[in-house]
Design a protein around this motif. Structure first.
Motif, PDB file in Angstrom:
ATOM      1  N   HIS A  64      -3.357  -2.170   1.019  1.00  0.00           N
ATOM      2  CA  HIS A  64      -3.790  -1.257  -0.039  1.00  0.00           C
ATOM      3  C   HIS A  64      -3.196  -1.688  -1.387  1.00  0.00           C
ATOM      4  O   HIS A  64      -3.878  -1.678  -2.413  1.00  0.00           O
ATOM      5  CB  HIS A  64      -3.359   0.163   0.330  1.00  0.00           C
ATOM      6  N   ALA A  65      -1.939  -2.076  -1.372  1.00  0.00           N
ATOM      7  CA  ALA A  65      -1.265  -2.513  -2.600  1.00  0.00           C
ATOM      8  C   ALA A  65      -1.901  -3.780  -3.159  1.00  0.00           C
ATOM      9  O   ALA A  65      -2.050  -3.926  -4.375  1.00  0.00           O
ATOM     10  CB  ALA A  65       0.221  -2.737  -2.327  1.00  0.00           C
ATOM     11  N   ARG A  66      -2.259  -4.708  -2.281  1.00  0.00           N
ATOM     12  CA  ARG A  66      -2.861  -5.965  -2.740  1.00  0.00           C
ATOM     13  C   ARG A  66      -4.230  -5.721  -3.373  1.00  0.00           C
ATOM     14  O   ARG A  66      -4.627  -6.426  -4.295  1.00  0.00           O
ATOM     15  CB  ARG A  66      -2.997  -6.973  -1.592  1.00  0.00           C
ATOM     16  N   ARG A  67      -4.955  -4.730  -2.861  1.00  0.00           N
ATOM     17  CA  ARG A  67      -6.277  -4.418  -3.414  1.00  0.00           C
ATOM     18  C   ARG A  67      -6.176  -3.564  -4.679  1.00  0.00           C
ATOM     19  O   ARG A  67      -7.084  -3.563  -5.498  1.00  0.00           O
ATOM     20  CB  ARG A  67      -7.130  -3.695  -2.375  1.00  0.00           C
ATOM     21  N   GLY A  68      -5.092  -2.837  -4.811  1.00  0.00           N
ATOM     22  CA  GLY A  68      -4.929  -1.927  -5.941  1.00  0.00           C
ATOM     23  C   GLY A  68      -4.485  -2.658  -7.193  1.00  0.00           C
ATOM     24  O   GLY A  68      -4.268  -3.869  -7.205  1.00  0.00           O
ATOM     25  N   ASP A  69      -4.358  -1.894  -8.258  1.00  0.00           N
ATOM     26  CA  ASP A  69      -3.939  -2.488  -9.529  1.00  0.00           C
ATOM     27  C   ASP A  69      -2.639  -1.890 -10.052  1.00  0.00           C
ATOM     28  O   ASP A  69      -2.257  -2.113 -11.183  1.00  0.00           O
ATOM     29  CB  ASP A  69      -5.048  -2.340 -10.568  1.00  0.00           C
ATOM     30  N   ASP A 109       5.237   6.520  -9.858  1.00  0.00           N
ATOM     31  CA  ASP A 109       4.481   7.538  -9.125  1.00  0.00           C
ATOM     32  C   ASP A 109       4.543   7.199  -7.631  1.00  0.00           C
ATOM     33  O   ASP A 109       4.875   6.068  -7.274  1.00  0.00           O
ATOM     34  CB  ASP A 109       3.033   7.591  -9.626  1.00  0.00           C
ATOM     35  N   PRO A 110       4.257   8.156  -6.762  1.00  0.00           N
ATOM     36  CA  PRO A 110       4.415   7.925  -5.315  1.00  0.00           C
ATOM     37  C   PRO A 110       3.638   6.727  -4.772  1.00  0.00           C
ATOM     38  O   PRO A 110       4.151   5.999  -3.920  1.00  0.00           O
ATOM     39  CB  PRO A 110       3.919   9.238  -4.690  1.00  0.00           C
ATOM     40  N   GLU A 111       2.424   6.515  -5.243  1.00  0.00           N
ATOM     41  CA  GLU A 111       1.630   5.385  -4.735  1.00  0.00           C
ATOM     42  C   GLU A 111       2.229   4.051  -5.152  1.00  0.00           C
ATOM     43  O   GLU A 111       2.287   3.116  -4.358  1.00  0.00           O
ATOM     44  CB  GLU A 111       0.187   5.496  -5.197  1.00  0.00           C
ATOM     45  N   THR A 112       2.662   3.940  -6.394  1.00  0.00           N
ATOM     46  CA  THR A 112       3.278   2.696  -6.862  1.00  0.00           C
ATOM     47  C   THR A 112       4.581   2.437  -6.129  1.00  0.00           C
ATOM     48  O   THR A 112       4.856   1.303  -5.714  1.00  0.00           O
ATOM     49  CB  THR A 112       3.505   2.743  -8.389  1.00  0.00           C
ATOM     50  N   ALA A 113       5.382   3.480  -5.932  1.00  0.00           N
ATOM     51  CA  ALA A 113       6.636   3.324  -5.189  1.00  0.00           C
ATOM     52  C   ALA A 113       6.352   2.856  -3.759  1.00  0.00           C
ATOM     53  O   ALA A 113       7.059   1.983  -3.234  1.00  0.00           O
ATOM     54  CB  ALA A 113       7.415   4.632  -5.181  1.00  0.00           C
ATOM     55  N   PHE A 117       5.775  -4.253  -0.445  1.00  0.00           N
ATOM     56  CA  PHE A 117       6.059  -5.644  -0.835  1.00  0.00           C
ATOM     57  C   PHE A 117       7.467  -6.050  -0.391  1.00  0.00           C
ATOM     58  O   PHE A 117       7.680  -7.144   0.115  1.00  0.00           O
ATOM     59  CB  PHE A 117       5.908  -5.840  -2.346  1.00  0.00           C
ATOM     60  N   VAL A 118       8.412  -5.156  -0.588  1.00  0.00           N
ATOM     61  CA  VAL A 118       9.797  -5.452  -0.224  1.00  0.00           C
ATOM     62  C   VAL A 118       9.933  -5.618   1.288  1.00  0.00           C
ATOM     63  O   VAL A 118      10.589  -6.557   1.756  1.00  0.00           O
ATOM     64  CB  VAL A 118      10.758  -4.367  -0.772  1.00  0.00           C
ATOM     65  N   HIS A 119       9.311  -4.737   2.079  1.00  0.00           N
ATOM     66  CA  HIS A 119       9.359  -4.866   3.543  1.00  0.00           C
ATOM     67  C   HIS A 119       8.828  -6.232   3.971  1.00  0.00           C
ATOM     68  O   HIS A 119       9.422  -6.912   4.803  1.00  0.00           O
ATOM     69  CB  HIS A 119       8.518  -3.793   4.234  1.00  0.00           C
ATOM     70  N   ALA A 120       7.697  -6.624   3.396  1.00  0.00           N
ATOM     71  CA  ALA A 120       7.047  -7.876   3.788  1.00  0.00           C
ATOM     72  C   ALA A 120       7.915  -9.088   3.463  1.00  0.00           C
ATOM     73  O   ALA A 120       8.107  -9.972   4.308  1.00  0.00           O
ATOM     74  CB  ALA A 120       5.681  -7.991   3.111  1.00  0.00           C
ATOM     75  N   ILE A 121       8.431  -9.144   2.246  1.00  0.00           N
ATOM     76  CA  ILE A 121       9.203 -10.328   1.872  1.00  0.00           C
ATOM     77  C   ILE A 121      10.542 -10.363   2.588  1.00  0.00           C
ATOM     78  O   ILE A 121      11.033 -11.441   2.955  1.00  0.00           O
ATOM     79  CB  ILE A 121       9.386 -10.437   0.333  1.00  0.00           C
TER      80      ILE A 121
END
Length: 191
Positions: free
Chosen positions: A37-42, A129-133, A139-143
């Motif tokens: 979702h984050a990768r598709r979002g802006d 905001d909650p979605e950005t957080a 991203f942090v979990h993945a890396i």
């Protein structure tokens, strides 16, 4: 939770244990939908995402992630001086006030083995905001998972290499000893 190898092998980076691998893999699995979702979002653009990746990687020192995300950061338009500052954990100088809380959270997450604590989580919630957080956490979990996977691979390669060399030395010693015995026997029994 995660192990920093303090053995004589000389490998001093965080690596997975069996239980920490399982725990981190489960955490990554739970965060994959948010990551997609984050990768598709802006909300988190490519440059910001790469800064987050580099900030986490700076703590864990994964050579593979450092090279890969440095390259992606350059492609995203981040200058080399900023990349270097992030890799030196100088977040204060590297980014502006809007990005700083995310990078500080990423560093704290890595330093605390995936448990940044309530203060770090609260700082992230206050800054975004909650979605950005949620995107930043994904991203942090993945890396973090990628960092430790790369470090674990390097630790395993080093251990295998050292054991192979030690086994080869022992085998050479045995061959030399057998050759010496055979030479001695040939000299004593010229049959």
């Amino acid at each position: 939770m995660h192990e920093t190898d303090k053995s004589t092998d000389g490998f001093r980076k965080k690596t997975f244990t069996v239980s920490s691998f399982y725990e981190s893999a489960m955490r990554l699995g739970r965060s994959l939908p948010q990551l997609a979702h984050a990768r598709r979002g802006d909300r988190v653009d490519d440059a910001f995402a790469e800064k987050i990746m580099l900030s986490t990687t700076a703590v864990n020192e994964c050579q593979y992630c450092t090279r890969f995300h440095t390259s992606l950061a350059r492609e995203a338009g981040i200058d080399q001086a900023t990349i270097d500052q992030i890799l030196e954990s100088d977040v204060e100088a590297a980014v502006d006030d809007a990005e700083r809380p995310a990078l500080l959270f990423a560093q704290r997450y890595a330093e605390a083995d995936g448990n940044p604590g309530p203060d770090a989580r609260a700082a992230l919630r206050e800054a975004y905001d909650p979605e950005t957080a949620a995107d930043i956490r994904a991203f942090v979990h993945a890396i973090y998972f990628g960092n430790l996977l790369g470090n674990t691979y390097d630790a395993a390669r080093l251990t295998i290499s050292k054991r192979t060399r030690a086994t080869r030395r022992r085998l050479d010693w045995v061959v030399d000893a057998v050759d010496g015995v055979l030479t001695h026997l040939r000299e004593k029994c010229p049959v």
